[in-house]
Design an enzyme around this catalytic site. Structure first.
Site, PDB file in Angstrom:
ATOM      1  N   LYS A  22      -1.934   8.375 -15.811  1.00  0.00           N
ATOM      2  CA  LYS A  22      -2.977   8.069 -14.832  1.00  0.00           C
ATOM      3  C   LYS A  22      -2.526   8.435 -13.429  1.00  0.00           C
ATOM      4  CE  LYS A  22      -4.913   4.001 -12.494  1.00  0.00           C
ATOM      5  NZ  LYS A  22      -4.140   4.159 -11.237  1.00  0.00           N
ATOM      6  N   ASN A  23      -1.310   8.021 -13.057  1.00  0.00           N
ATOM      7  CA  ASN A  23      -0.872   8.187 -11.677  1.00  0.00           C
ATOM      8  C   ASN A  23      -0.591   9.644 -11.313  1.00  0.00           C
ATOM      9  OD1 ASN A  23      -1.142   5.463 -11.143  1.00  0.00           O
ATOM     10  ND2 ASN A  23       0.975   4.988 -11.669  1.00  0.00           N
ATOM     11  N   ARG A  92      -8.296   3.568  -5.501  1.00  0.00           N
ATOM     12  CA  ARG A  92      -7.315   3.833  -4.447  1.00  0.00           C
ATOM     13  C   ARG A  92      -7.062   5.334  -4.293  1.00  0.00           C
ATOM     14  NH1 ARG A  92      -4.439   1.658  -0.082  1.00  0.00           N
ATOM     15  NH2 ARG A  92      -2.358   2.544   0.010  1.00  0.00           N
ATOM     16  N   CYS A 116      -7.269  -1.837  -6.898  1.00  0.00           N
ATOM     17  CA  CYS A 116      -6.984  -3.236  -7.246  1.00  0.00           C
ATOM     18  C   CYS A 116      -6.538  -4.033  -6.028  1.00  0.00           C
ATOM     19  CB  CYS A 116      -5.885  -3.300  -8.309  1.00  0.00           C
ATOM     20  SG  CYS A 116      -6.369  -2.675  -9.922  1.00  0.00           S
ATOM     21  N   ARG A 121      -2.362  -2.883   1.136  1.00  0.00           N
ATOM     22  CA  ARG A 121      -2.081  -1.507   0.720  1.00  0.00           C
ATOM     23  C   ARG A 121      -2.522  -0.567   1.839  1.00  0.00           C
ATOM     24  NH1 ARG A 121      -4.342  -0.848  -5.316  1.00  0.00           N
ATOM     25  NH2 ARG A 121      -2.638   0.634  -5.514  1.00  0.00           N
ATOM     26  N   PRO A 122      -1.872  -0.690   2.996  1.00  0.00           N
ATOM     27  CA  PRO A 122      -2.285   0.121   4.142  1.00  0.00           C
ATOM     28  C   PRO A 122      -1.980   1.595   3.894  1.00  0.00           C
ATOM     29  CG  PRO A 122      -0.193  -0.965   4.596  1.00  0.00           C
ATOM     30  CD  PRO A 122      -0.686  -1.514   3.279  1.00  0.00           C
ATOM     31  N   ILE A 123      -2.617   2.444   4.691  1.00  0.00           N
ATOM     32  CA  ILE A 123      -2.359   3.878   4.575  1.00  0.00           C
ATOM     33  C   ILE A 123      -1.686   4.392   5.844  1.00  0.00           C
ATOM     34  CG2 ILE A 123      -4.217   4.241   2.915  1.00  0.00           C
ATOM     35  CD1 ILE A 123      -5.890   5.440   5.192  1.00  0.00           C
ATOM     36  N   ASP A 124      -0.954   3.508   6.532  1.00  0.00           N
ATOM     37  CA  ASP A 124      -0.319   3.892   7.788  1.00  0.00           C
ATOM     38  C   ASP A 124       0.713   4.998   7.610  1.00  0.00           C
ATOM     39  OD1 ASP A 124       1.067   1.708   6.421  1.00  0.00           O
ATOM     40  OD2 ASP A 124       2.478   1.763   8.084  1.00  0.00           O
ATOM     41  N   ASP A 304       4.440  -1.551 -11.767  1.00  0.00           N
ATOM     42  CA  ASP A 304       3.309  -1.543 -12.697  1.00  0.00           C
ATOM     43  C   ASP A 304       3.652  -2.138 -14.061  1.00  0.00           C
ATOM     44  OD1 ASP A 304       1.646  -0.480 -10.830  1.00  0.00           O
ATOM     45  OD2 ASP A 304       1.545   1.532 -11.683  1.00  0.00           O
ATOM     46  N   ILE A 326       7.345  -4.756  -4.099  1.00  0.00           N
ATOM     47  CA  ILE A 326       6.412  -3.713  -3.679  1.00  0.00           C
ATOM     48  C   ILE A 326       5.116  -4.308  -3.135  1.00  0.00           C
ATOM     49  CG2 ILE A 326       5.269  -1.574  -4.349  1.00  0.00           C
ATOM     50  CD1 ILE A 326       8.322  -1.472  -4.650  1.00  0.00           C
ATOM     51  N   ARG A 396      -9.752   1.239 -16.376  1.00  0.00           N
ATOM     52  CA  ARG A 396      -9.435   2.200 -15.320  1.00  0.00           C
ATOM     53  C   ARG A 396      -8.143   2.952 -15.623  1.00  0.00           C
ATOM     54  NH1 ARG A 396      -7.746  -0.297 -10.851  1.00  0.00           N
ATOM     55  NH2 ARG A 396      -7.411   1.808 -10.084  1.00  0.00           N
TER      56      ARG A 396
END
Length: 417
Positions: A22-23, A92, A116, A121-124, A304, A326, A396
């Site tokens: 998936k990832n 995501r 999820c 879960r920032p995208i900085d 995970d 994490i 998912r």
């Protein structure tokens, strides 16, 4: 809404085959937009996240076909337009379109990605990479508008080895002018899979799988073929199922190195497991030893698999300690495991699992993808019939989980409510 019913305490035996990761797939599909030709991706998992990505591709005007896990994508007809919130929020991984479109068109407009709810879960770090290569970022609520007159190679040091930020920076850098260096890059196998795909198109990327990745920008990327690697998280989940209820359960189509932190930890616990070239054979064992587990970026223990492993730790003779480094909100499964008979105490980013405890059937809720996997494993071990609601989360990320579990002896059904 969908729910899953599982009658527990049944032996699992036979063979289960692991599908595509998936990832990897959720990044490979957006990355295909960078090609100036037609790309073919084999071993695509049949999961709902892929459907959501296909929706975005088709919205942008790409020509897509997907038959028996082989996806052919022609992005020559794409139109760069705003990706609306109702489709970006479905997962995501939609933010990989942010970097692919920026890399191809030097402009992108889209809304903050979904996924999820497992903590902040920032995208900085992703935005840091964009800015280092010459882009400007405008935020208006949940909407991002990102522009670059020219993308120029730069030096990016990630504050943490984020998988998403590493991939996003690579996707922007492959067509930038000059050389980009990413330091403190994530090392996950999925990143190697994605850079191999890009290199097959004609990109010039070295160092994937290490903490320093170098990209020399190119003007064009052509047609290519690639294959999605086996899903190490799906593999780990079925291996844990074997440790719970297996009778020589064979989990095949795995890359042993990718699940080594799990299989070594299971051996430390006393689980009966044999690992071959591309398979593992695992059986349930009694008197498991308690262990300490700490999640880390690859090659450390994967976050995970933290929640799925928690189910197995309830069987250990003594107290196990599991530390999550994490995501800060990845213990939502604990409430429901305790409801099923576990004895787990949360202390900030650590949980203490006191065992052994007998799990029993209850009605529980999948709060996220891997929490749902944890509860499915608990239901397979528990006495009685467990009902798991919100099972859409699990669909998912796990391909045909109902059929695969049935094929190895589980009594399981999914129904609409």
């Amino acid at each position: 809404m969908l729910q899953m019913k599982i009658e527990g305490n049944r032996l699992l035996e036979g063979t289960v085959r692991i599908g595509g990761a998936k990832n990897s797939a959720v990044a490979l599909i957006p990355a295909s937009l960078l090609s100036d030709g037609i790309v073919t991706i084999d071993n695509i998992p049949n999961i709902s996240d892929i459907d959501a990505l296909n929706e975005i591709l088709e919205y942008l005007g790409a020509k897509v076909s997907n038959h028996d896990g082989t996806m052919i994508i022609d992005s020559s007809t794409t139109i760069n337009k705003e990706i609306p919130e109702q489709i970006s929020k479905k997962l995501r991984a939609s933010y990989y379109f942010m970097s692919a479109l920026l890399g191809k068109y030097k402009h992108v407009e889209m809304y903050f990605p979904g996924g999820c709810s497992i903590g902040a879960r920032p995208i900085d770090q992703t935005l840091k990479g964009f800015k280092a290569l010459g882009a400007t970022v405008k935020e208006d609520g949940n909407k991002f508008t990102i522009d670059a007159e020219e993308l120029i190679g730069g030096h990016v040091y990630l504050d943490m080895p984020s998988v998403g930020a590493t991939i996003n920076t690579i996707l922007v850098a492959v067509k930038a002018n000059g050389e980009t260096i990413i330091e403190n890059a994530a090392k996950e196998p999925e990143i190697v899979n994605i850079t191999t795909f890009l290199n097959n198109m004609g990109a010039k990327i070295t160092g994937a799988g290490t903490s320093v990745i170098k990209i020399i920008g190119v003007e064009k990327l052509g047609s290519c073929f690639t294959e999605v690697i086996p899903d190490r998280i799906e593999a780990g989940t079925y291996i844990i199922a074997g440790a719970l209820m297996g009778n020589n359960l064979r989990v095949e189509n795995i890359i042993p190195d990718h699940v080594a932190t799990l299989t070594l930890k299971l051996k430390e616990m006393g689980v009966k497991i044999e690992v071959g070239d591309d398979y593992a054979i695992v059986s349930a064992s009694e008197h498991l030893k308690p262990v300490k587990v700490k999640t880390l970026g690859y090659p450390g223990f994967p976050t995970d698999l933290q929640q799925p492993l928690t189910t197995l730790l309830t069987l250990c003779d003594g107290t196990s300690i599991l530390e999550e480094t994490i995501y800060e909100n990845r213990f939502q499964n604990v409430e429901y495991l305790n409801k099923m008979g576990a004895n787990i105490i949360i202390n900030e980013r650590k949980i203490k699992i006191n065992g052994p405890t007998q799990l029993h059937a209850e009605e529980v809720k999948a709060t996220d993808l891997r929490a749902g996997a944890c509860l499915i494993l608990a239901a397979l071990k528990a006495r009685g019939e467990t009902t798991i609601t919100n099972i859409e989360h699990v669909l998912r990320g796990y391909e045909n989980i109902e059929g695969k579990l049935k094929s190895i002896g589980a009594k399981i059904s999914i129904e609409q409510i």
